[in-house]
Design an enzyme around this catalytic site. Structure first.
Site, PDB file in Angstrom:
ATOM      1  N   ARG A   1      17.288  91.936 -12.585  1.00  0.00           N
ATOM      2  CA  ARG A   1      17.097  92.998 -13.560  1.00  0.00           C
ATOM      3  C   ARG A   1      16.491  92.462 -14.861  1.00  0.00           C
ATOM      4  O   ARG A   1      15.664  93.111 -15.497  1.00  0.00           O
ATOM      5  CB  ARG A   1      18.440  93.678 -13.857  1.00  0.00           C
ATOM      6  CG  ARG A   1      18.382  94.787 -14.898  1.00  0.00           C
ATOM      7  CD  ARG A   1      17.647  96.006 -14.389  1.00  0.00           C
ATOM      8  NE  ARG A   1      17.437  96.996 -15.446  1.00  0.00           N
ATOM      9  CZ  ARG A   1      16.848  98.168 -15.260  1.00  0.00           C
ATOM     10  NH1 ARG A   1      16.402  98.498 -14.067  1.00  0.00           N
ATOM     11  NH2 ARG A   1      16.665  99.011 -16.245  1.00  0.00           N
TER      12      ARG A   1
ATOM     13  N   ASP B   1      29.600  97.831 -20.433  1.00  0.00           N
ATOM     14  CA  ASP B   1      29.929  96.706 -19.568  1.00  0.00           C
ATOM     15  C   ASP B   1      31.393  96.282 -19.674  1.00  0.00           C
ATOM     16  O   ASP B   1      31.828  95.393 -18.918  1.00  0.00           O
ATOM     17  CB  ASP B   1      29.025  95.509 -19.892  1.00  0.00           C
ATOM     18  CG  ASP B   1      27.630  95.662 -19.311  1.00  0.00           C
ATOM     19  OD1 ASP B   1      27.416  96.578 -18.497  1.00  0.00           O
ATOM     20  OD2 ASP B   1      26.742  94.863 -19.675  1.00  0.00           O
TER      21      ASP B   1
ATOM     22  N   LYS C   1      24.594  86.342 -22.278  1.00  0.00           N
ATOM     23  CA  LYS C   1      23.597  86.547 -21.224  1.00  0.00           C
ATOM     24  C   LYS C   1      22.550  87.560 -21.652  1.00  0.00           C
ATOM     25  O   LYS C   1      21.344  87.385 -21.419  1.00  0.00           O
ATOM     26  CB  LYS C   1      24.301  87.020 -19.955  1.00  0.00           C
ATOM     27  CG  LYS C   1      23.429  87.706 -18.908  1.00  0.00           C
ATOM     28  CD  LYS C   1      24.295  88.242 -17.770  1.00  0.00           C
ATOM     29  CE  LYS C   1      23.476  88.983 -16.738  1.00  0.00           C
ATOM     30  NZ  LYS C   1      23.115  90.348 -17.147  1.00  0.00           N
TER      31      LYS C   1
ATOM     32  N   ASP D   1      22.502  94.616 -10.531  1.00  0.00           N
ATOM     33  CA  ASP D   1      23.763  95.195 -10.090  1.00  0.00           C
ATOM     34  C   ASP D   1      23.556  96.467  -9.281  1.00  0.00           C
ATOM     35  O   ASP D   1      22.612  97.225  -9.515  1.00  0.00           O
ATOM     36  CB  ASP D   1      24.643  95.538 -11.304  1.00  0.00           C
ATOM     37  CG  ASP D   1      25.126  94.304 -12.029  1.00  0.00           C
ATOM     38  OD1 ASP D   1      25.341  93.288 -11.375  1.00  0.00           O
ATOM     39  OD2 ASP D   1      25.300  94.375 -13.260  1.00  0.00           O
TER      40      ASP D   1
END
Length: 434
Positions: free
Chosen positions: A96, A320, A24, A120
């Site tokens: 984002r 992450d 991603k 997020d």
């Protein structure tokens, strides 16, 4: 917005083979980068997730024609009209990843209004590094309540020291610098695999970038980029964050998963951290195997000191992955300190895991002590962000009884058809509409 939730029944070992989705965090900046020239581009292994699909809709609205090809995840991008400077506010304010459009549109048109980006809910995500880098190249910044007007009559190469090794700020600076006059040096640059993928993509179109994979990039400006004859084709690398998540899923459920299409260099630190939790993987001809015979025991530091898992810029442990590492540690015997340095709200999701039965002490917004191994029980929880959502899925799949995970629109932003793929491994997970 979807009001669906996941209903999960845990304690079923996962078995089988899984192919990770495309990265991603590589896909999003590539969609911005293809605006830098007019030629046709084919992207392969594009993850069909909410964030990527939304950014593709942004591209359509500013003049890019997009066609799905026969192979799943492959798309043709054709830029037959001039790139528009005005971004669709409603879409970009939810996303984002839209921030990576600033550098290429500024370089192409000399002007872009960037809506304040969404994404997020993990704390403040500052834009300063992006804006300071573009300003150093000659841009003028006007700040408005709902976004930023960025203009430049011309961009000129400079020696730039980023005030933090921000991935997306590095990407924006690289894309703008490609068309800047002279030489740009970016110091304290991020060097994650997806930054490397972006640089290789631009180099294939004629950009002059040196230092790929290091924290210092040198870009010699060019007057134009173009696709090679027949168009430029680029395959997006596997998502190493998803690979790390599947390693955890196999380990905590006591299953055995073969993960294919793995670049071993991308997961070296992830493997190192998992080994400290008593989880090992074995390389295979085309990937890795997570076997079922895991120790699941935290290895203390020398002299019996409590070990620490903390995030750091590449090649350190990815920020992450900290949510996933924390939940994984609840299933491992021993004590470990989790230290997430980047976002002040990312660890707040642990209240949900504590409610499931985990022994976790939240020391402050950035640090949590996990004391394992814990027996978890199904609960009703809600995901605040993509990575916490995956961590909650992991917790639910190793918990006794039934769990519900709500606000899964956050999970769908980052993981493609995760429920379908988990069912193929034997998970009892169902998507339920309210």
């Amino acid at each position: 917005m979807s009001s669906s939730y996941f209903k999960i029944i845990g304690k079923n070992p996962l078995h089988g083979t899984v192919v990770p989705q495309g990265n991603k965090n590589e896909a999003l900046p590539l969609l911005g980068a293809l605006l830098l020239w007019e030629g046709d581009v084919i992207l392969d292994n594009l993850p069909e997730i909410a964030d990527v699909l939304k950014l593709m809709e942004v591209l359509r609205q500013i003049g890019v024609e997009i066609s799905a090809l026969d192979t799943k995840g492959s798309y043709l991008f054709q830029k037959k009209n001039p790139v528009k400077s005005d971004l669709p506010y409603e879409l970009c304010s939810q996303l984002r990843g839209a921030v990576t459009l600033a550098g290429p549109i500024l370089a192409r048109t000399g002007r872009v209004f960037l809506p304040k980006p969404g994404g997020d809910k993990i704390g403040r995500r500052r834009m300063d590094t992006h804006l300071l880098a573009l300003e150093a190249l000659g841009a003028k910044i006007e700040v408005f309540p709902d976004g930023y007007m960025i203009t430049a009559d011309r961009l000129v190469g400079k020696d730039i020291l980023l005030d933090e090794a921000s991935v997306t700020a590095t990407e924006n600076a690289v894309m703008a610098a490609v068309y800047a006059e002279g030489i740009t040096t970016i110091r304290n640059a991020a060097s994650e695999p997806h930054v490397q993928g972006l640089c290789r993509f631009l180099i294939a179109a004629g950009a002059k970038i040196e230092g790929v994979g290091t924290n210092q990039l040198t870009i010699t400006g060019v007057s134009s980029l173009k696709s090679p004859p027949g168009g430029l084709r680029h395959r997006i690398g596997s998502d190493y964050l998803e690979i790390g998540s599947f390693i955890s899923l196999a380990a905590v459920t006591g299953g055995e998963i073969h993960i294919t299409d793995v670049n071993p260099e991308d997961i070296r630190m992830i493997r190192m951290v998992y080994s400290r939790l008593g989880i090992e993987v074995r390389p295979t001809e085309n990937g890795i195997l997570v076997p079922s015979d895991q120790k699941m025991e935290i290895i203390p530091d020398y002299h019996g000191a409590t070990p620490k898992i903390d995030d750091a810029p590449w090649p350190g442990f990815p920020a992450d992955m900290t949510s996933v590492a924390l939940v994984t540690a609840t299933q491992c015997k021993g004590t470990v300190l989790i230290h997430e340095k980047l976002f002040e709200s990312r660890l707040f999701f642990v209240d949900n895991i504590i409610a499931m039965g985990a022994q976790i002490i939240l020391c402050d917004p950035h640090r949590a002590i996990v004391i394992g191994a814990n027996r978890l029980y199904g609960q009703r929880v809600a995901s605040p962000d993509i990575r916490a959502g995956m961590a909650m899925i992991i917790a639910a799949l190793c918990a006794e009884g039934q769990s519900e995970i709500h606000n899964i629109v956050q999970i769908d932003r980052g993981f493609e058809s995760i429920d379908t793929r988990l069912r193929s491994l034997g998970a009892q997970i169902e998507r339920v509409s309210d």
